[in-house]
Design a protein around this motif. Structure first.
Motif, PDB file in Angstrom:
ATOM      1  N   VAL A  23       0.845  -1.190   0.000  1.00  0.00           N
ATOM      2  CA  VAL A  23       0.000   0.000   0.000  1.00  0.00           C
ATOM      3  C   VAL A  23       0.886   1.249   0.000  1.00  0.00           C
ATOM      4  O   VAL A  23       1.871   1.317   0.727  1.00  0.00           O
ATOM      5  CB  VAL A  23      -0.928   0.017   1.237  1.00  0.00           C
ATOM      6  CG1 VAL A  23      -1.724   1.313   1.311  1.00  0.00           C
ATOM      7  CG2 VAL A  23      -1.848  -1.181   1.207  1.00  0.00           C
ATOM      8  N   THR A  24       0.543   2.222  -0.840  1.00  0.00           N
ATOM      9  CA  THR A  24       1.318   3.456  -0.888  1.00  0.00           C
ATOM     10  C   THR A  24       0.812   4.414   0.192  1.00  0.00           C
ATOM     11  O   THR A  24      -0.359   4.790   0.192  1.00  0.00           O
ATOM     12  CB  THR A  24       1.152   4.130  -2.256  1.00  0.00           C
ATOM     13  OG1 THR A  24       1.430   3.165  -3.258  1.00  0.00           O
ATOM     14  CG2 THR A  24       2.111   5.295  -2.393  1.00  0.00           C
ATOM     15  N   VAL A  25       1.705   4.781   1.115  1.00  0.00           N
ATOM     16  CA  VAL A  25       1.330   5.732   2.164  1.00  0.00           C
ATOM     17  C   VAL A  25       2.022   7.059   1.879  1.00  0.00           C
ATOM     18  O   VAL A  25       3.213   7.093   1.568  1.00  0.00           O
ATOM     19  CB  VAL A  25       1.734   5.211   3.558  1.00  0.00           C
ATOM     20  CG1 VAL A  25       1.279   6.186   4.639  1.00  0.00           C
ATOM     21  CG2 VAL A  25       1.150   3.830   3.796  1.00  0.00           C
ATOM     22  N   GLU A  26       1.270   8.129   1.959  1.00  0.00           N
ATOM     23  CA  GLU A  26       1.802   9.467   1.708  1.00  0.00           C
ATOM     24  C   GLU A  26       1.870  10.231   3.015  1.00  0.00           C
ATOM     25  O   GLU A  26       1.013  10.070   3.879  1.00  0.00           O
ATOM     26  CB  GLU A  26       0.839  10.254   0.815  1.00  0.00           C
ATOM     27  CG  GLU A  26       1.020  10.095  -0.661  1.00  0.00           C
ATOM     28  CD  GLU A  26      -0.098  10.831  -1.394  1.00  0.00           C
ATOM     29  OE1 GLU A  26      -0.441  10.370  -2.472  1.00  0.00           O
ATOM     30  OE2 GLU A  26      -0.626  11.847  -0.858  1.00  0.00           O
ATOM     31  N   LEU A  27       2.861  11.070   3.112  1.00  0.00           N
ATOM     32  CA  LEU A  27       2.923  11.972   4.246  1.00  0.00           C
ATOM     33  C   LEU A  27       2.691  13.370   3.701  1.00  0.00           C
ATOM     34  O   LEU A  27       3.370  13.793   2.764  1.00  0.00           O
ATOM     35  CB  LEU A  27       4.302  11.865   4.917  1.00  0.00           C
ATOM     36  CG  LEU A  27       4.341  12.252   6.387  1.00  0.00           C
ATOM     37  CD1 LEU A  27       3.391  11.378   7.203  1.00  0.00           C
ATOM     38  CD2 LEU A  27       5.765  12.115   6.916  1.00  0.00           C
ATOM     39  N   ARG A  28       1.700  14.070   4.253  1.00  0.00           N
ATOM     40  CA  ARG A  28       1.383  15.403   3.740  1.00  0.00           C
ATOM     41  C   ARG A  28       1.708  16.448   4.795  1.00  0.00           C
ATOM     42  O   ARG A  28       1.503  16.201   5.990  1.00  0.00           O
ATOM     43  CB  ARG A  28      -0.093  15.485   3.357  1.00  0.00           C
ATOM     44  CG  ARG A  28      -0.448  14.545   2.207  1.00  0.00           C
ATOM     45  CD  ARG A  28      -1.926  14.576   1.916  1.00  0.00           C
ATOM     46  NE  ARG A  28      -2.229  13.675   0.813  1.00  0.00           N
ATOM     47  CZ  ARG A  28      -3.459  13.342   0.463  1.00  0.00           C
ATOM     48  NH1 ARG A  28      -4.496  13.836   1.130  1.00  0.00           N
ATOM     49  NH2 ARG A  28      -3.665  12.535  -0.538  1.00  0.00           N
ATOM     50  N   ASP A  29       2.175  17.605   4.343  1.00  0.00           N
ATOM     51  CA  ASP A  29       2.471  18.671   5.303  1.00  0.00           C
ATOM     52  C   ASP A  29       1.231  19.511   5.554  1.00  0.00           C
ATOM     53  O   ASP A  29       0.137  19.172   5.085  1.00  0.00           O
ATOM     54  CB  ASP A  29       3.669  19.515   4.831  1.00  0.00           C
ATOM     55  CG  ASP A  29       3.331  20.287   3.565  1.00  0.00           C
ATOM     56  OD1 ASP A  29       2.139  20.266   3.161  1.00  0.00           O
ATOM     57  OD2 ASP A  29       4.242  20.884   2.984  1.00  0.00           O
ATOM     58  N   GLU A  30       1.408  20.623   6.285  1.00  0.00           N
ATOM     59  CA  GLU A  30       0.233  21.422   6.656  1.00  0.00           C
ATOM     60  C   GLU A  30      -0.507  21.959   5.444  1.00  0.00           C
ATOM     61  O   GLU A  30      -1.707  22.159   5.459  1.00  0.00           O
ATOM     62  CB  GLU A  30       0.657  22.579   7.575  1.00  0.00           C
ATOM     63  CG  GLU A  30       0.977  22.083   8.969  1.00  0.00           C
ATOM     64  CD  GLU A  30       1.928  23.021   9.695  1.00  0.00           C
ATOM     65  OE1 GLU A  30       1.706  24.242   9.622  1.00  0.00           O
ATOM     66  OE2 GLU A  30       2.889  22.530  10.297  1.00  0.00           O
ATOM     67  N   GLY A  31       0.255  22.266   4.373  1.00  0.00           N
ATOM     68  CA  GLY A  31      -0.381  22.784   3.160  1.00  0.00           C
ATOM     69  C   GLY A  31      -0.999  21.679   2.313  1.00  0.00           C
ATOM     70  O   GLY A  31      -1.340  21.900   1.162  1.00  0.00           O
ATOM     71  N   ASP A  32      -1.090  20.449   2.874  1.00  0.00           N
ATOM     72  CA  ASP A  32      -1.673  19.302   2.187  1.00  0.00           C
ATOM     73  C   ASP A  32      -0.848  18.867   0.971  1.00  0.00           C
ATOM     74  O   ASP A  32      -1.355  18.234   0.063  1.00  0.00           O
ATOM     75  CB  ASP A  32      -3.123  19.600   1.762  1.00  0.00           C
ATOM     76  CG  ASP A  32      -3.973  18.333   1.900  1.00  0.00           C
ATOM     77  OD1 ASP A  32      -3.601  17.463   2.720  1.00  0.00           O
ATOM     78  OD2 ASP A  32      -4.981  18.227   1.183  1.00  0.00           O
ATOM     79  N   ARG A  33       0.432  19.238   0.952  1.00  0.00           N
ATOM     80  CA  ARG A  33       1.298  18.763  -0.127  1.00  0.00           C
ATOM     81  C   ARG A  33       1.932  17.450   0.300  1.00  0.00           C
ATOM     82  O   ARG A  33       2.294  17.268   1.456  1.00  0.00           O
ATOM     83  CB  ARG A  33       2.392  19.794  -0.417  1.00  0.00           C
ATOM     84  CG  ARG A  33       1.941  20.947  -1.312  1.00  0.00           C
ATOM     85  CD  ARG A  33       3.144  21.764  -1.702  1.00  0.00           C
ATOM     86  NE  ARG A  33       3.843  22.227  -0.482  1.00  0.00           N
ATOM     87  CZ  ARG A  33       3.663  23.450   0.034  1.00  0.00           C
ATOM     88  NH1 ARG A  33       2.842  24.305  -0.548  1.00  0.00           N
ATOM     89  NH2 ARG A  33       4.321  23.807   1.123  1.00  0.00           N
ATOM     90  N   SER A  34       2.100  16.580  -0.618  1.00  0.00           N
ATOM     91  CA  SER A  34       2.731  15.307  -0.319  1.00  0.00           C
ATOM     92  C   SER A  34       4.236  15.525  -0.200  1.00  0.00           C
ATOM     93  O   SER A  34       4.867  16.022  -1.122  1.00  0.00           O
ATOM     94  CB  SER A  34       2.414  14.317  -1.443  1.00  0.00           C
ATOM     95  OG  SER A  34       3.142  13.145  -1.263  1.00  0.00           O
ATOM     96  N   VAL A  35       4.808  15.195   0.950  1.00  0.00           N
ATOM     97  CA  VAL A  35       6.251  15.415   1.139  1.00  0.00           C
ATOM     98  C   VAL A  35       7.038  14.118   1.086  1.00  0.00           C
ATOM     99  O   VAL A  35       8.238  14.122   0.828  1.00  0.00           O
ATOM    100  CB  VAL A  35       6.554  16.135   2.473  1.00  0.00           C
ATOM    101  CG1 VAL A  35       6.068  17.566   2.409  1.00  0.00           C
ATOM    102  CG2 VAL A  35       5.942  15.387   3.648  1.00  0.00           C
ATOM    103  N   ALA A  36       6.404  13.016   1.342  1.00  0.00           N
ATOM    104  CA  ALA A  36       7.130  11.746   1.294  1.00  0.00           C
ATOM    105  C   ALA A  36       6.151  10.624   0.969  1.00  0.00           C
ATOM    106  O   ALA A  36       4.948  10.748   1.221  1.00  0.00           O
ATOM    107  CB  ALA A  36       7.814  11.482   2.631  1.00  0.00           C
TER     108      ALA A  36
END
Lengths: 447, 295
Positions: free
Chosen positions: A255-268
Motif C-alpha cells: 500500500v502506498t502511504v503518503e505523508l502530507r504537510d500542513e499545506g496538504d502537499r505530499s512530502v514523502a
C-alpha cells in the motif's frame, strides 16, 4: 521431348482438318458429349443467374414492380449499406498494401537465415485454415475479459509492467479516525509529529484482494525523528475491536502511504511491508498527516473492447492479415530466390550499400511478384465475407459491414429484400471486373 | 581509387577468419525476431486448440494459458461431447460428402470440356473457350438469389446435391481453363497416333488424356477440396438442416462464451482436416491460390 514434338507435328499438319470421313453428326455429337455437361451447368448456375440478378436489381423486394435505379440509390443512401461500402474501401486501401509489405519483410528476413522452415510453416499455417475458422480463432483472441481474451491478457501484462495497478480495488476506513474513500485517498484525521505511530485500519476488502504475501499485522515501534505506522485489514471473522490491531488481522503489503504537510502537499511516500508497517525517517519538525494515496486503489483492468463498434474493423483486418501474410511471404520469397545472385553481387562490388541494393535492385526486380500479390489480395479483399461474419458479434455487424456481408444480410439475413440484395451483388460484380481484367491479361501473357 | 573500391577491398580482406563468427553472431537478432514472430503467428491457433482441451467447468471462464500452471485442467471431454453431439457429427459427414462430390464432379466435367477445347475441332471453339474463361469474373454473390429461388422450386434447397451442383458450376471455369492449358501441352503425335489406330475420342480421353493430366488434376483436386470444405457463404445460403460443419459452428456463435465448449473442439476438428491435406500437398496449393485469384 520438344524435339519429338516438332518433328511429329509436320506430317499431322498435312492431314486434312477433321481427319477423315465420319459424318457431321457423329463429329459434333462427340463435341456435344464432351462439352455438353459443363456448358449446361455453367448455363444454369452461372450465366442464367447473372442475367437474372441484374434484371432483379431493377425490381422492388417483391419482384413485381419495376423501380428503375431505386435499389442502387438505396445502396448509396442507407446508413448500413454506406458503412459497408466505406469499410470495404478502407479494406482495399489498407489490407493489400499491408499484406504485401509484411510478406516482403518476412521474405527478406527469411533470406538471411538458414533453417527457417519452422518459421515458414508457422506463418503459412493460417492459410490452410478456412477464413471462417480463422474468424472463430480471433473471436476468441479478442474477448474483452483479460481472463479470457488473449490479446487483452497481453495488453494487461504490458500495462502492469509500465504502470503497476494498485493492490486494492476497494476499501473503507474501519473507524472515523480515517476519512475519505478510494477515489481521493484516505486521510488520517489525527495530526502527526515525529515519534508518532499511525494506525490506518481498513475494512470492506475482498478476501481475493488481500495480497498473498500478507502477514500478521504488527504495530511498529515509535521512531525518533520519524513517523511509523501500520496499514492493516481491520477485520476479524467473528468480531474484534475496530481500530485495534489484533491477532489474525493481516497487514496490507504494497500500500502506498503518503505523508502530507500542513499545506496538504505530499512530502514523502513509502510502501508498506508484508506486515503492513511503514516508516518515514529523518523528518523535519512540524505537523504531518498520513494518507493512503488513490493510486493504491484501482479497478481491475477491464480490457479493450476489440469487438466493440469502434475497433471491430481494424480488429478484423488484423486477423485477415494474420491469415494472408504467409501467402505473400511464400510467393515473394520465391521471387527473391529467382533474382540472379550475380546482379546483386555486381551492385555490391560497385559499392552499393545493402539498403541501396535492396531499394534499387531487389525491389525493381521484384516488382512483378509484388504486383501479383497485391492484385490477388485486392480481389480477395473485395469479396471478404467469412471472417467478418465470424469475428463480428451480431450487435456490431452493422459497424463491421462490408459489401459481400451486406449483400448476404440484405438477401438472406432477415431483411430478405431480393431487389436490394441483387443491386448490391451487381455493384460488387462491377467492382471486381476491372481488377480481374488486369489479372486475366497478366495471366494470358504468362500462359 | 574510389571509396567504393576501398570498401569492396576491405570486405574481401576480412572475409575468412573471425568474420564468420561475427557474421553468425550478427544474425542472432534476425533469429530472435523470426522466433518471436513465428510464436506470435502460432499463438492464436494454439489458443483455440488448448481452449478445446479445457475442462468443461472452466471453458469460457478461464483463459487457455491457465493450463500452463494447472495441467490438470486438460481433458478430452469436449471432444467426447461433440462426438456424441449428433448435430456436429452429421455436419462433419455432410461436409465430407459435399467436399468429395464437389471435387470429383467439376474436375471430371472440366476435363471433358478441356479436352474438347484443346483437341477437338469445331466452329467457334476459341470464342466459346474465351466466354467460359470470362465467367471467372462472376462473383458467387451474383448467383445466390436466383439459385435460391430455383432450388426452392426444384426441391434442391437444403440438399447435398444442391450444394455439390452449385460448387461444381462455380469450380468449372477455372478448372476448364487450367486443364485446357495443360492438355494442350500434351504432344500432338501421341494423340494422332491413337486416332490413326482407330481409337475413339472417349477412349483417347480415358486412356491417354486423364493419366497424362494427372499432375494438373491432382493440384486442382486439392485446391477445390479445400475451397469447398472451407466454404461458408454457399452453405449458409442453401443449407438449413443438412448443414455443413461451418454452418453448424456458425449457428453456435450467437452465444460465443457459453457455447465455447462446443465451438472450440468443433472448429478445431473442422480445421484439422484441411490442415493435414494442406501440409501433405503444400506446393500445389500455393500455385492454385495464385491462379485462384481469378476465381
Amino acid at each position: 521431348m520438344s524435339e519429338s514434338v516438332s518433328t511429329a507435328e509436320a506430317p499431322v499438319r498435312g492431314l486434312p482438318p477433321g481427319d477423315g470421313e465420319p459424318g457431321i453428326w457423329q463429329r459434333y455429337g462427340v463435341v456435344a458429349l464432351f462439352l455438353g455437361p459443363a456448358l449446361l451447368l455453367l448455363g444454369v448456375w452461372v450465366v442464367y443467374p447473372t442475367i437474372r440478378t441484374t434484371i432483379r436489381s431493377f425490381f422492388d423486394r417483391s419482384g413485381d414492380e419495376f423501380v428503375g435505379l431505386d435499389n442502387y440509390e438505396t445502396l448509396f443512401s442507407d446508413d448500413t449499406l454506406l458503412t459497408a461500402v466505406r469499410n470495404n474501401f478502407l479494406w482495399l486501401l489498407i489490407v493489400p498494401a499491408l499484406v504485401t509489405a509484411i510478406g516482403l519483410v518476412f521474405a527478406v528476413l527469411l533470406e538471411r537465415v538458414r533453417f527457417a522452415t519452422a518459421f515458414k510453416v508457422a506463418v503459412f499455417m493460417p492459410m490452410a485454415i478456412s477464413l471462417f475458422a480463422a474468424g472463430v480463432i480471433w473471436r476468441l483472441m479478442y474477448e474483452k475479459d483479460p481472463d479470457q481474451g488473449t490479446v487483452n491478457a497481453a495488453v494487461a501484462v504490458v500495462k502492469d509492467a509500465v504502470s503497476p495497478s494498485g493492490v486494492l480495488s476497494a476499501a473503507q476506513p474501519s473507524t472515523e479516525a480515517l476519512q475519505g474513500g478510494p477515489k481521493g485517498g484516505l486521510v488520517l484525521e489525527r495530526v502527526l509529529a515525529s515519534g508518532d505511530v499511525a494506525q490506518l485500519g481498513l475494512t470492506g476488502i475482498r478476501s481475493s484482494d488481500v495480497p498473498g504475501d500478507a502477514e500478521q499485522a504488527v504495530v511498529p515501534e515509535a521512531l525518533a525523528g520519524g513517523i511509523t505506522g501500520v496499514v492493516w485489514r481491520d477485520f476479524k471473522p467473528g468480531g474484534g475491536t475496530a481500530g485495534e490491531v489484533e491477532d489474525e488481522e493481516l497487514g496490507l503489503p504494497g500500500v502506498t502511504v503518503e505523508l502530507r504537510d500542513e499545506g496538504d502537499r505530499s512530502v514523502a511516500q513509502t510502501t508498506t511491508a508484508a506486515d503492513g508497517t511503514f516508516a518515514f525517517e529523518d523528518l523535519e519538525a512540524g505537523s504531518y498527516r498520513a494518507a493512503i494515496g488513490p493510486n493504491t486503489f484501482s479497478e481491475p483492468y477491464a480490457g479493450v473492447s476489440w469487438l466493440g463498434a469502434s475497433l471491430i474493423t481494424p480488429a478484423i483486418m488484423l486477423s485477415y492479415i494474420w491469415v494472408w501474410a504467409g501467402f505473400a511471404m511464400v510467393v515473394i520469397a520465391a521471387g527473391l530466390a529467382a533474382i540472379p545472385r550475380d546482379l546483386l553481387e555486381a551492385a555490391r562490388t560497385d559499392g552499393a550499400t545493402e539498403l541501396q541494393v535492396f531499394r534499387r535492385v531487389t525491389i525493381p526486380l521484384l516488382a512483378p511478384v509484388l504486383t501479383v500479390v497485391f492484385i490477388t489480395m485486392l480481389i480477395y479483399v473485395l469479396k471478404v465475407f467469412d471472417i467478418v461474419i465470424a469475428v463480428a458479434p451480431g450487435s456490431v455487424q452493422d459497424d463491421a459491414n462490408v459489401i459481400a456481408l451486406a449483400m448476404w444480410r440484405t438477401s438472406f439475413g432477415g431483411v430478405n429484400d431480393f431487389g436490394l440484395g441483387a443491386a448490391i451483388a451487381v455493384f460488387l460484380f462491377l467492382l471486381v471486373i476491372p481488377i480481374l481484367a488486369v489479372n486475366v491479361r497478366r495471366f494470358r501473357r504468362e500462359v | 581509387m574510389t571509396t567504393a573500391e576501398i570498401e569492396a577491398g576491405r570486405v574481401e580482406a576480412r572475409e575468412p577468419t573471425a568474420a564468420k563468427i561475427v557474421r553468425y553472431l550478427g544474425k542472432t537478432p534476425v533469429y530472435l525476431v523470426l522466433a518471436f514472430l513465428g510464436l506470435l503467428w502460432l499463438v492464436p491457433t494454439i489458443g483455440l486448440f488448448v481452449t478445446s482441451l479445457l475442462d468443461p467447468s472452466v471453458v469460457g471462464r478461464a483463459g487457455w494459458w491457465e493450463i500452463l500452471s494447472k495441467p490438470s485442467l486438460a481433458t478430452l471431454e469436449n471432444y467426447g461431447d461433440i462426438i456424441d453431439n449428433d448435430a456436429i457429427t452429421s455436419a462433419l459427414v455432410t461436409t465430407l460428402w459435399v467436399s468429395i462430390g464437389s471435387t470429383i464432379l467439376p474436375i471430371f466435367l472440366a476435363a471433358l470440356a478441356a479436352y474438347a477445347f484443346a483437341w477437338l475441332e469445331f466452329p467457334g471453339r476459341d470464342w466459346l473457350f474465351l466466354i467460359v474463361v470470362a465467367l471467372l469474373v462472376v462473383p458467387i454473390q451474383m448467383a445466390l438469389i436466383p439459385i435460391f429461388s430455383l432450388y426452392n422450386d426444384l426441391g434442391l434447397f437444403d440438399t447435398i446435391i444442391g450444394l455439390i451442383l452449385f460448387h461444381t458450376a462455380f469450380g468449372l471455369p477455372f478448372a476448364i481453363f487450367l486443364l485446357r492449358n495443360f492438355f494442350i501441352g500434351i504432344p500432338r503425335d501421341l494423340l494422332e497416333a491413337a486416332r490413326i489406330d482407330g481409337a475413339s475420342e472417349i477412349r483417347i480421353f480415358v486412356r491417354l488424356i486423364l493419366p497424362l493430366g494427372l499432375p494438373a488434376i491432382a493440384s486442382l483436386a486439392i485446391f477445390q477440396f479445400l475451397w469447398v470444405w472451407n466454404d461458408l457463404l454457399v452453405a449458409l445460403t442453401f443449407a438449413r438442416d443438412t448443414q455443413p460443419i461451418t454452418v453448424a459452428i456458425f449457428s453456435q456463435l450467437r452465444q460465443f462464451s457459453a457455447n465455447l465448449e462446443i465451438i472450440a473442439p468443433a472448429a478445431f476438428v473442422s480445421l484439422a482436416i484441411p490442415l493435414v491435406v494442406f501440409f501433405a500437398f503444400q506446393r500445389y496449393f500455393v500455385e492454385g491460390l495464385l491462379a485462384g485469384s481469378v476465381k
